[in-house]
Motif scaffolding. Sequence first.
Motif, mmCIF file in Angstrom:
data_model
loop_
_atom_site.group_PDB
_atom_site.id
_atom_site.type_symbol
_atom_site.label_atom_id
_atom_site.label_comp_id
_atom_site.label_asym_id
_atom_site.label_seq_id
_atom_site.Cartn_x
_atom_site.Cartn_y
_atom_site.Cartn_z
ATOM 1 N N ALA A 1 -69.889 86.261 -33.946
ATOM 2 C CA ALA A 1 -70.427 86.309 -35.047
ATOM 3 C C ALA A 1 -69.687 85.980 -36.410
ATOM 4 O O ALA A 1 -68.615 85.671 -36.369
ATOM 5 N N PRO A 2 -70.515 85.971 -37.398
ATOM 6 C CA PRO A 2 -69.844 85.370 -38.543
ATOM 7 C C PRO A 2 -68.731 86.294 -38.760
ATOM 8 O O PRO A 2 -68.749 87.501 -38.774
ATOM 9 N N GLY A 3 -67.638 85.622 -39.239
ATOM 10 C CA GLY A 3 -66.304 86.496 -39.366
ATOM 11 C C GLY A 3 -65.546 86.667 -38.213
ATOM 12 O O GLY A 3 -64.594 87.048 -38.182
ATOM 13 N N GLY A 4 -66.095 86.324 -36.924
ATOM 14 C CA GLY A 4 -65.434 86.564 -35.434
ATOM 15 C C GLY A 4 -64.572 85.331 -35.510
ATOM 16 O O GLY A 4 -64.505 84.434 -36.234
ATOM 17 N N ARG A 5 -63.470 85.483 -34.489
ATOM 18 C CA ARG A 5 -62.298 84.644 -34.350
ATOM 19 C C ARG A 5 -63.138 83.197 -33.844
ATOM 20 O O ARG A 5 -62.646 82.226 -34.829
ATOM 21 N N LEU A 6 -63.788 82.889 -33.172
ATOM 22 C CA LEU A 6 -64.337 81.817 -32.635
ATOM 23 C C LEU A 6 -65.053 81.138 -33.910
ATOM 24 O O LEU A 6 -65.160 80.038 -33.964
ATOM 25 N N CYS A 7 -65.875 82.034 -34.420
ATOM 26 C CA CYS A 7 -66.693 81.505 -35.368
ATOM 27 C C CYS A 7 -65.966 80.904 -36.385
ATOM 28 O O CYS A 7 -66.286 79.791 -37.177
ATOM 29 N N ARG A 8 -65.076 81.729 -37.029
ATOM 30 C CA ARG A 8 -64.174 81.172 -38.016
ATOM 31 C C ARG A 8 -63.564 80.031 -37.896
ATOM 32 O O ARG A 8 -63.445 78.843 -38.490
ATOM 33 N N GLN A 9 -62.840 79.903 -36.720
ATOM 34 C CA GLN A 9 -62.133 78.622 -36.226
ATOM 35 C C GLN A 9 -63.120 77.449 -35.866
ATOM 36 O O GLN A 9 -62.644 76.362 -36.322
ATOM 37 N N ARG A 10 -64.280 77.640 -35.742
ATOM 38 C CA ARG A 10 -65.120 76.451 -35.457
ATOM 39 C C ARG A 10 -65.331 76.001 -36.967
ATOM 40 O O ARG A 10 -65.388 75.057 -37.256
ATOM 41 N N ASP A 11 -65.773 76.970 -37.950
ATOM 42 C CA ASP A 11 -66.125 76.549 -39.132
ATOM 43 C C ASP A 11 -64.778 75.846 -40.084
ATOM 44 O O ASP A 11 -64.849 74.909 -40.499
ATOM 45 N N LEU A 12 -63.574 76.463 -39.629
ATOM 46 C CA LEU A 12 -62.307 75.583 -40.272
ATOM 47 C C LEU A 12 -62.282 74.373 -39.579
ATOM 48 O O LEU A 12 -62.100 73.324 -40.611
#
Length: 486
Positions: free
Chosen positions: A378-389
């Motif tokens: 989900a937005p803000g979830g660890r995998l999502c944050r790392q993908r965006d980074l």
Amino acid sequence: MEQQSIIAAIEDRARRAGLPIAEVCRRAGVHPTTFSRWKLGSGKRAPSGATVKSLAAIEGVLDVAERSDNPTQGTEALRSVRQSRKLADVCYEIRGPTLHKARQLEEEGHKIIKLNIGNLAPFGFDAPDEIVHDIIVNMHNASGYTDSKGMFAPRKAVMHYCQEKSIGGVEIEDIYLGNGASELIVMAMNGLLDSGDEVLIPAPDYPLWTAAVSLSGGRPVHYLCDEQSDWLPDIADIRKKITVNTRAIVIINPNNPTGALYPVELLQQIVDVAREHQLIVFADEIYDKTLYDGATHTSIASLADDVLFITFNGLSKNYRSCGYRAGWMVVSGEKSHASDYIEGLNILASMRLCSNAPGQFGIQTALGGYQSIDDLVAPGGRLCRQRDLAYGLLTAIPGVTCVKPKAALYMFPRLDPKIYPIADEQQFAYDLLADERVLIVQGTGFNWPNPDHFRMVFLPNADELTDAIGRIERFLHHLRRRLGTA
Ligand code: PLP
């Protein structure tokens, strides 16, 4: 170095057989000029995938030639033990030669940032407690063989999961549990293919598919996925590559290595092609819950009941349980013409008795109730944050572009060949490891035809990911300067 081993093997055979080097080169399929260049040391490269494979192939060919030259020889001296020739075309770079170098560096005390494999646990992604608990609680019941296709309760849970995903007509007998999807992929290919049979496989692919087809005696034929169209399969290319020998088409959706997620219209087109040419559809859906930006996944097997589908899934990724080796395979759609193949699958499942029983105990609890993967993506979830980074940092590097992954755990960035004219991608991966201690896998390891991509996981936490991509950036900066393309 592998080249050195090949040189030594050729010289050794020439000496033993009393043959000119050129003759042994001819037998080994190595051009004498190439051999001389290696000897002169003008090719100071790490072994390419092709070279590594060819040592085994070369020695196999020389063995055969030597035995026919001298049929009585070999009874006294120890004959070297070689891998089968079936392995000559099998390539699995994710755990390939660069990883060996990484191990060596680790033994010397260096810390390596490993972005080469989608193994979640080492990055602190734990399996859900419920799964661990159920496996522990049932450990006393897990010491016997189970039914060869697996225990009833986990198969029933898979059956319900198929219903949730609108895959019609699936009965318990259509479900096979395996030691990960990997075992079942190899089993499905072994049960189907004879020499000359062709299987359409995406390029890039998850390389086990290509390897499993080769190992089973079939011929992998790669169809292109188009980077310009978010890495979706090119239907025209698929059609172009169908021959009378084509038996099946593989789709990996969501995709490893590209992170693509296929829309229903495209899946429908693939079904149409399969129907027209009577192809089996093998659908690898191991990342079907690892989806970003609110995307949803459609199982291709839900789109028709007049085509034979075999769908693969498991606990490894969606439930961060790679090590429990719990996967499944579901036969669905039109089965009436496939009873012989299905009998073959049953024989293969019986031959290995059963998949590991403790892992089977994790399946029912995983598939029911609260799905913790939803929080991670989900937005803000660890995998999502790392993908965006990872996406932001990588695409800020000059000459690096990347289709943003919609799913899964990987980035498959492109290195502009004008800025990074890379001739030997394995050398590139090797140099990155040696200079910056970052382990990635070159794109050709995923049967991508050009040396202009690599794959990395975005599993490390934000700090380590930033550090790793900073190292990649520094390496590419030096490379541009060295190549004069800065
Ligand atoms: N299929 C794909 C597309 C994968 O990426 C992987 C592992 O990375 C597998 C299958 C293997 O899954 P398992 O751990 O269930 O064998």
